[in-house]
Design a protein around this motif. Structure first.
Motif, PDB file in Angstrom:
ATOM      1  N   THR A   8       8.449   3.070  -0.395  1.00 31.37           N
ATOM      2  CA  THR A   8       8.521   3.926   0.804  1.00 31.37           C
ATOM      3  C   THR A   8       9.922   4.544   0.928  1.00 31.37           C
ATOM      4  OG1 THR A   8       9.138   2.033   2.155  1.00 31.37           O
ATOM      5  CG2 THR A   8       6.813   2.616   2.129  1.00 31.37           C
ATOM      6  N   GLU A  20       5.410  -5.788  -4.524  1.00 28.70           N
ATOM      7  CA  GLU A  20       6.702  -5.735  -3.836  1.00 28.70           C
ATOM      8  C   GLU A  20       7.353  -4.371  -4.018  1.00 28.70           C
ATOM      9  OE1 GLU A  20       7.742 -10.493  -4.330  1.00 28.70           O
ATOM     10  OE2 GLU A  20       8.387  -9.070  -5.855  1.00 28.70           O
ATOM     11  N   VAL A  50      11.424  -3.486   4.672  1.00 36.06           N
ATOM     12  CA  VAL A  50      12.300  -2.394   4.252  1.00 36.06           C
ATOM     13  C   VAL A  50      13.606  -2.355   5.060  1.00 36.06           C
ATOM     14  CG1 VAL A  50      12.487   0.134   4.136  1.00 36.06           C
ATOM     15  CG2 VAL A  50      10.400  -0.985   3.365  1.00 36.06           C
ATOM     16  N   ASP A  89       4.759  -5.553   8.820  1.00 30.63           N
ATOM     17  CA  ASP A  89       5.375  -6.269   7.704  1.00 30.63           C
ATOM     18  C   ASP A  89       6.207  -5.343   6.811  1.00 30.63           C
ATOM     19  OD1 ASP A  89       4.330  -8.535   8.635  1.00 30.63           O
ATOM     20  OD2 ASP A  89       2.728  -8.716   7.139  1.00 30.63           O
ATOM     21  N   ASN A  90       5.675  -4.156   6.528  1.00 34.01           N
ATOM     22  CA  ASN A  90       6.397  -3.237   5.652  1.00 34.01           C
ATOM     23  C   ASN A  90       7.750  -2.833   6.241  1.00 34.01           C
ATOM     24  OD1 ASN A  90       4.415  -3.322   3.781  1.00 34.01           O
ATOM     25  ND2 ASN A  90       3.967  -1.112   3.804  1.00 34.01           N
ATOM     26  N   SER A  91       7.726  -2.498   7.511  1.00 35.04           N
ATOM     27  CA  SER A  91       8.979  -2.092   8.163  1.00 35.04           C
ATOM     28  C   SER A  91       9.977  -3.237   8.151  1.00 35.04           C
ATOM     29  CB  SER A  91       8.724  -1.664   9.609  1.00 35.04           C
ATOM     30  OG  SER A  91       7.899  -0.534   9.621  1.00 35.04           O
ATOM     31  N   GLU A 137       5.864  -1.667  -4.502  1.00 29.90           N
ATOM     32  CA  GLU A 137       5.078  -0.726  -3.712  1.00 29.90           C
ATOM     33  C   GLU A 137       5.665  -0.598  -2.301  1.00 29.90           C
ATOM     34  OE1 GLU A 137       2.367   0.866  -4.882  1.00 29.90           O
ATOM     35  OE2 GLU A 137       2.029   1.897  -2.968  1.00 29.90           O
ATOM     36  N   VAL A 138       6.031  -1.743  -1.732  1.00 31.03           N
ATOM     37  CA  VAL A 138       6.626  -1.734  -0.393  1.00 31.03           C
ATOM     38  C   VAL A 138       7.938  -0.943  -0.405  1.00 31.03           C
ATOM     39  CG1 VAL A 138       7.600  -3.161   1.449  1.00 31.03           C
ATOM     40  CG2 VAL A 138       5.569  -3.942   0.217  1.00 31.03           C
TER      41      VAL A 138
END
Lengths: 428, 173
Positions: free
Chosen positions: A385, A379, A412, A407-409, A381-382
């Motif tokens: 960014t 988590e 965040v 998913d990352n975007s 790690e995400v």
């Protein structure tokens, strides 16, 4: 520091506009250069501009360029603005949300008028945050360090105020000027600028009201003392609202935090005050010339123009903030549904439970580190960014993330939105 | 009352002795006094072999490293006392190139931002990170744990430097 060169300002014929002290001749422009006067042993200026960035740049120029043994008085009044100290955190000190909203400040029940546009300025001197408007006159004295004490010129202003009948005015232990609110309880030495007949011991009577705050900049050769003086501000009731940041419970900051004090207007006209301060300055020094009017034509002086651009740059106002940490939840979370973290409560990210704390370390205007004691490495790690993300460019980031479907975007995005809400930037 | 506090008095003394220093090579726009010959005092010539603190009239100290390549810089006990409670220290950036008498940072105390000037030219190699978190350290131990920066020298200092004894006499002056 970013200091793009300004366009060439039309050089005006330097015309010395000599004024009767305190007076202002309308229809005349200020001088276009200080070259003629800056070598004088005693100098006196008054600004016709209400641009806080310009007035502070002129003041800085006088500090840097005048001879070490000269003494200078500079008076100026700014349009509505909030001025933070050199080492302060604007997100902690100021309700930037209402600055950003500009004129949309909610009128108070008593029908307090809306202030409209309010500038945010980081000055070069130390100390805390103050509010300026057209009912506040700033006085500034630059002198040799030999002559400097923290009280000397606050005492000068108190003597000026007393000559104008303000017999409750005195210098307090914080080098500010206050008006005593007690009953007349006896005599005091009229020469004593630290006591009035209305002075009461701490806690023994009504608290004195602050009318003037001091700040200093000391360089190798020079000492600058400047102070505000609240005379007839129409905005007194709105000021606390501006100087109370909703983000405060979420921030832990290094640097200097303001000490808030109850304030009052003195009730004098700007002109009467200016004249009396000039007269008092003249009593302290022999050979004080008539005050010279200055204005935006001084932007043709490269150093003043450079200083002006520096003060207006977001890099100065925001990125010069000493390191701080922003927490997703206030440390003493009495109200878990406080509106400021609505974004987290409504998070669409399954693993981001509203109760999971995250902290963001911010240095030099960018996110240095994102941490959480309750998140998995994956988590984190995400979230990583967001490292190195500049606060000034958060809006750009949220715009970019808006259209992204990965998913990352999506993970965040709510955090970036929340960061943007907590750490607003007001563009000049 | 404020003017009667020892700090205010000390600050006055601090300021007054600071002003006795000869004109610094700072850019000023007035020829009138710029033309006055700067008193380049070389009375206190420094032997490279001696490793001891040297003091400036600006109340800073420097100390040469054993290999002679680096100077550690800080403010004197006297200055730390005169400044009052330090609440923030603006440190220089690592790798910053500095010239003698440049302001390389600032100390904030009692609403005052006071410049820290370097008596040596060179490159900043290290700053005392502890001061970022604990600025009060500079009040506690200004000439030890409260050091400010290390500067790799490009040339030996040319300004007036004093031994501890001379500095003591200077501040008592």
């Amino acid at each position: 520091m970013i200091a793009p060169s300004r366009g060439i300002v039309k050089l005006q014929q330097a015309s010395h506009k000599l004024l009767a002290s305190g007076g202002r001749r309308s229809g005349h422009r200020g001088i276009a250069s200080l070259a003629q006067t800056i070598c004088d042993p005693i100098q006196s200026y008054v600004s016709d501009s209400n641009d806080p960035y310009l007035n502070l740049s002129i003041e800085h120029y006088l500090l840097q360029k005048s001879p070490p043994d000269s003494t200078i008085l500079f008076l100026y009044t700014n349009r509505p603005c909030i001025v933070i100290g050199r080492n302060q955190n604007p997100w902690l000190e100021v309700n930037l949300g209402i600055l950003k909203a500009g004129s949309s400040t909610t009128a108070k029940e008593d029908g307090q008028p809306v202030i409209g546009n309010v500038d945010l300025v980081r000055r070069r001197s130390g100390g805390g945050t103050v509010f300026h408007d057209e009912g506040n006159v700033n006085w500034s004295v630059i002198c040799p360090p030999t002559d400097f004490t923290r009280d000397k010129h606050a005492e000068m202003v108190v003597r000026a105020l007393r000559k104008l009948g303000i017999d409750r005015a005195r210098v307090n232990e914080r080098h500010d000027i206050v008006l005593d609110q007690g009953n007349r309880n006896g005599r005091s030495d009229p020469q004593d600028t630290h006591r009035t007949p209305y002075t009461v011991d701490d806690g023994a009577g009504p608290r004195p009201l602050k009318v003037s705050g001091s700040a200093y900049k000391l360089t190798r050769n020079r000492a600058l003392h400047h102070g505000t003086c609240l005379l007839r501000s129409p905005n007194l009731q709105a000021i606390p609202q501006y100087l109370h940041s909703p983000a405060k419970p979420y921030l832990k900051a290094r640097g200097v935090e303001s000490v808030s004090s109850p304030i009052a207007n003195i009730g004098l006209s700007n002109q009467a005050f200016q004249k009396q301060v000039q007269d008092e300055f003249a009593r302290m020094h022999s050979g004080v010339p008539a005050a010279i009017a200055v204005d935006e034509s001084l932007l043709s002086t490269p150093e003043i123009s450079k200083g002006y651009d520096e003060l207006r740059a977001l890099d100065w106002t925001y990125s010069q903030t000493p390191q701080f940490t922003l927490f997703s939840h206030p440390e003493t979370d009495e109200d878990p549904h406080a509106p400021v973290h609505d974004h987290l409560d409504t998070s669409p990210v399954p693993w981001l439970h509203p109760k999971i704390p995250i902290n963001f370390k911010v240095q030099h205007g960018a996110i240095l580190d994102v941490g959480s004691s309750k998140m998995s490495n994956q988590e984190l790690e995400v979230l990583s960014t967001l490292k190195d993300q500049r606060i000034q460019e958060l809006e750009k980031l949220t715009d970019e993330l808006e259209g992204e479907e990965d998913d990352n975007s999506k993970a965040v995005r709510p955090i970036a939105n929340w960061l943007g809400a907590m750490l607003p930037i007001v563009h000049v | 009352m404020a003017s009667r506090l020892p700090i205010a008095r000390a600050a006055r003394q601090f300021a007054s002795s600071a002003a006795r220093r000869p004109s610094a090579p700072v850019e000023f726009s007035c020829r009138r006094w710029q033309a006055a010959p700067a008193l380049q005092s070389r009375l206190f010539s420094v032997s490279a072999a001696v490793r001891e603190k040297q003091y400036t009239e600006d109340h800073e100290w420097i100390e040469k490293s054993a290999d002679g390549k680096t100077y550690t810089l800080g403010i004197s006990e006297y200055a730390a006392h005169a400044l009052g409670d330090v609440v923030y220290i603006e440190l220089p950036q690592i790798d910053l190139e500095v010239s003698e008498s440049d302001a390389i940072g600032a100390v904030e105390s009692v609403k005052s931002a006071s410049d820290i000037n370097t008596p040596v030219s060179g490159t900043v190699t290290e700053v005392n990170k502890v001061l970022e978190e604990k600025p009060a350290q500079i009040n506690k131990d200004p000439e030890g744990e409260g050091w400010i920066a290390k500067i790799a020298v490009t040339e030996e200092p040319t300004g007036k430097l004093m031994t501890e004894e001379e500095y003591k006499a200077f501040t008592e002056d």
